[in-house]
Design an enzyme around this catalytic site. Structure first.
Site, PDB file in Angstrom:
ATOM      1  N   ASN A  92       1.044  -1.002   0.051  1.00  0.00           N
ATOM      2  CA  ASN A  92      -0.025   0.223   0.014  1.00  0.00           C
ATOM      3  C   ASN A  92       0.795   1.228  -0.079  1.00  0.00           C
ATOM      4  O   ASN A  92       0.750   2.239  -0.716  1.00  0.00           O
ATOM      5  CB  ASN A  92      -0.979  -0.059   1.202  1.00  0.00           C
TER       6      ASN A  92
ATOM      7  N   TYR B 147      -5.679 -15.665   6.786  1.00  0.00           N
ATOM      8  CA  TYR B 147      -5.424 -17.062   6.536  1.00  0.00           C
ATOM      9  C   TYR B 147      -3.702 -17.208   5.813  1.00  0.00           C
ATOM     10  O   TYR B 147      -3.886 -17.198   4.544  1.00  0.00           O
ATOM     11  CB  TYR B 147      -6.200 -17.787   5.429  1.00  0.00           C
TER      12      TYR B 147
ATOM     13  N   ASN C 276       2.406  -1.026  13.566  1.00  0.00           N
ATOM     14  CA  ASN C 276       1.394  -1.797  12.929  1.00  0.00           C
ATOM     15  C   ASN C 276       1.007  -3.346  13.585  1.00  0.00           C
ATOM     16  O   ASN C 276       1.042  -4.320  12.957  1.00  0.00           O
ATOM     17  CB  ASN C 276       1.693  -2.248  11.318  1.00  0.00           C
TER      18      ASN C 276
ATOM     19  N   ARG D 151      -0.453  -6.419  15.010  1.00  0.00           N
ATOM     20  CA  ARG D 151      -0.977  -7.529  14.674  1.00  0.00           C
ATOM     21  C   ARG D 151      -1.119  -8.726  15.616  1.00  0.00           C
ATOM     22  O   ARG D 151      -0.412  -9.563  15.251  1.00  0.00           O
ATOM     23  CB  ARG D 151      -1.067  -7.952  13.050  1.00  0.00           C
TER      24      ARG D 151
ATOM     25  N   LYS E 179       0.261   8.855  15.582  1.00  0.00           N
ATOM     26  CA  LYS E 179      -1.026   8.960  14.964  1.00  0.00           C
ATOM     27  C   LYS E 179      -2.305   9.068  15.864  1.00  0.00           C
ATOM     28  O   LYS E 179      -2.302   8.161  16.602  1.00  0.00           O
ATOM     29  CB  LYS E 179      -1.254   7.834  13.683  1.00  0.00           C
TER      30      LYS E 179
ATOM     31  N   GLY F  46      -5.668  13.751  13.989  1.00  0.00           N
ATOM     32  CA  GLY F  46      -4.523  14.286  13.268  1.00  0.00           C
ATOM     33  C   GLY F  46      -3.282  13.585  13.822  1.00  0.00           C
ATOM     34  O   GLY F  46      -3.480  12.352  14.181  1.00  0.00           O
TER      35      GLY F  46
ATOM     36  N   ALA G 277      -5.409   3.300   6.263  1.00  0.00           N
ATOM     37  CA  ALA G 277      -5.194   4.577   6.548  1.00  0.00           C
ATOM     38  C   ALA G 277      -3.882   4.869   6.995  1.00  0.00           C
ATOM     39  O   ALA G 277      -3.225   5.990   6.570  1.00  0.00           O
ATOM     40  CB  ALA G 277      -6.389   5.106   7.649  1.00  0.00           C
ATOM     41  N   GLY G 278      -3.481   4.011   7.987  1.00  0.00           N
ATOM     42  CA  GLY G 278      -1.901   4.248   8.462  1.00  0.00           C
ATOM     43  C   GLY G 278      -0.906   4.047   7.459  1.00  0.00           C
ATOM     44  O   GLY G 278       0.071   5.084   7.312  1.00  0.00           O
ATOM     45  N   ASP G 279      -1.172   3.297   6.322  1.00  0.00           N
ATOM     46  CA  ASP G 279      -0.476   2.960   5.055  1.00  0.00           C
ATOM     47  C   ASP G 279      -0.333   3.980   4.489  1.00  0.00           C
ATOM     48  O   ASP G 279       0.528   4.939   3.862  1.00  0.00           O
ATOM     49  CB  ASP G 279      -0.725   1.874   4.525  1.00  0.00           C
TER      50      ASP G 279
END
Length: 318
Positions: free
Chosen positions: A37, A104, A165, A167, A225, A230, A257-259
């Site tokens: 992205n 997956y 990020n 996860r 972020k 903002g 959005a973060g990418d």
């Protein structure tokens, strides 16, 4: 090369209707991955980007490579695996502002990325190396390629940008995640955490305190972020400064959005903008992608970005 990024991109299946995934009967096939992205976002703005990954020798891999190459991204260092598949994931739009993701990706081709697959020439000519906390979460083999990429970048004065990020589903446990996320943050020049990621790493504090914690790790520049509010930025020559976000009337899909933020910031830095102006562009791109269904589909070209930034009101004034 302006920016090199490394990580897994997967085939994305999105239901054609809202509601629980169990009721979906038809899907649209797209592609999604944080690192690709960012590469696509930069390419659409006219910058040279390179995406490094590993794909299965399957139809999903063929389609993905064709799509990303078609976006103008350099894929010359993408390798293929005849024994492991390209990863797959599904999005679920249960209701307004409730988007869920199901992965997956176990034993995928990208999880078998390793240091020996990364030649020095893949990174040494880049101005920036962009990495996320997703790739090292895939296992020791994937961590080895990130470790080598960081070493090459440091040896060649390439600035390193890190998006944690988080996860949790793909880390073995929370302690492992904290260990490696703080480790990689400490080795990078610019870190782009979200509030939830900072809270996971350091406990409950204010955004200003989170910024200090990252500086204590040795991070030079912190871009925190804050969602629709903002960003909070801090660097040695810049006091903590809030950069307002952009008003979005209706969020369609927040994933990616973060990418987009990362792509916007990097593009601004490549243009020689001040950190404040680069982050303002990042905020705008992050807002824009939330209005479109899909990971990369909402990433703007330069004309659309300029139109949005000139015509949209900023959401928060501090």
């Amino acid at each position: 090369m302006d920016v090199v990024t490394i990580g897994e991109t997967m085939t994305l299946f999105t239901p054609n209707e809202e509601g629980p995934l169990r009721h979906a009967r038809s899907f649209s096939m797209k592609f999604g991955g944080a690192e690709s992205n960012v590469a696509i976002g930069l390419s659409r703005l006219g910058y040279k980007s390179r995406w490094i990954s590993r794909l299965g020798e399957d139809e999903f891999g063929e389609a993905m490579l064709s799509f990303i190459r078609g976006e103008g991204v350099d894929v010359s260092f993408v390798t293929r695996d005849s024994e492991a598949p390209t990863g797959v994931f599904f999005k679920e739009f249960r209701r307004m502002n409730d988007t869920r993701v199901y992965y997956y990706r176990k034993h995928s081709a990208a999880s078998k990325m390793s240091a020996e697959l990364l030649p020095e020439e893949a990174i040494k000519d880049a101005a920036y190396l962009h990495i996320t906390g997703i790739t090292p979460a895939l296992g020791q083999s994937s961590r080895s390629i990130i470790d080598k990429a960081i070493r090459i970048a440091k040896d060649n004065s390439t600035r390193i940008v890190f998006d944690p990020n988080l996860r949790l589903k793909i880390w073995s446990n929370e302690n492992e995640a904290r260990h490696y996320l703080t480790k990689y943050a400490s080795e990078c020049d610019i870190v782009m955490p979200g509030v939830a990621e900072a809270e996971f790493l350091f406990g409950t504090h204010t955004p200003e305190q989170y910024v200090d914690y990252f500086h204590d790790l040795g991070v030079n520049t912190v871009l925190m972020k804050l969602g629709k509010e903002g960003s909070l930025i801090s660097a040695p020559s810049i006091p903590k400064t809030y950069v307002p976000g952009f008003l979005v009337e209706r969020v369609v899909d927040p994933v990616g959005a973060g990418d987009a933020f990362a792509a916007g910031v990097l593009s601004g830095l490549l243009d020689g903008f001040s950190l404040n102006e680069a982050v303002r562009r990042g905020n705008a791109m992050g807002a824009m992608v939330t209005m479109v269904n899909g990971d990369a589909e909402g990433l703007p070209n330069r004309a659309d970005l300029d139109l949005f930034m000139n015509g949209c009101k900023e959401d928060v004034k501090r």
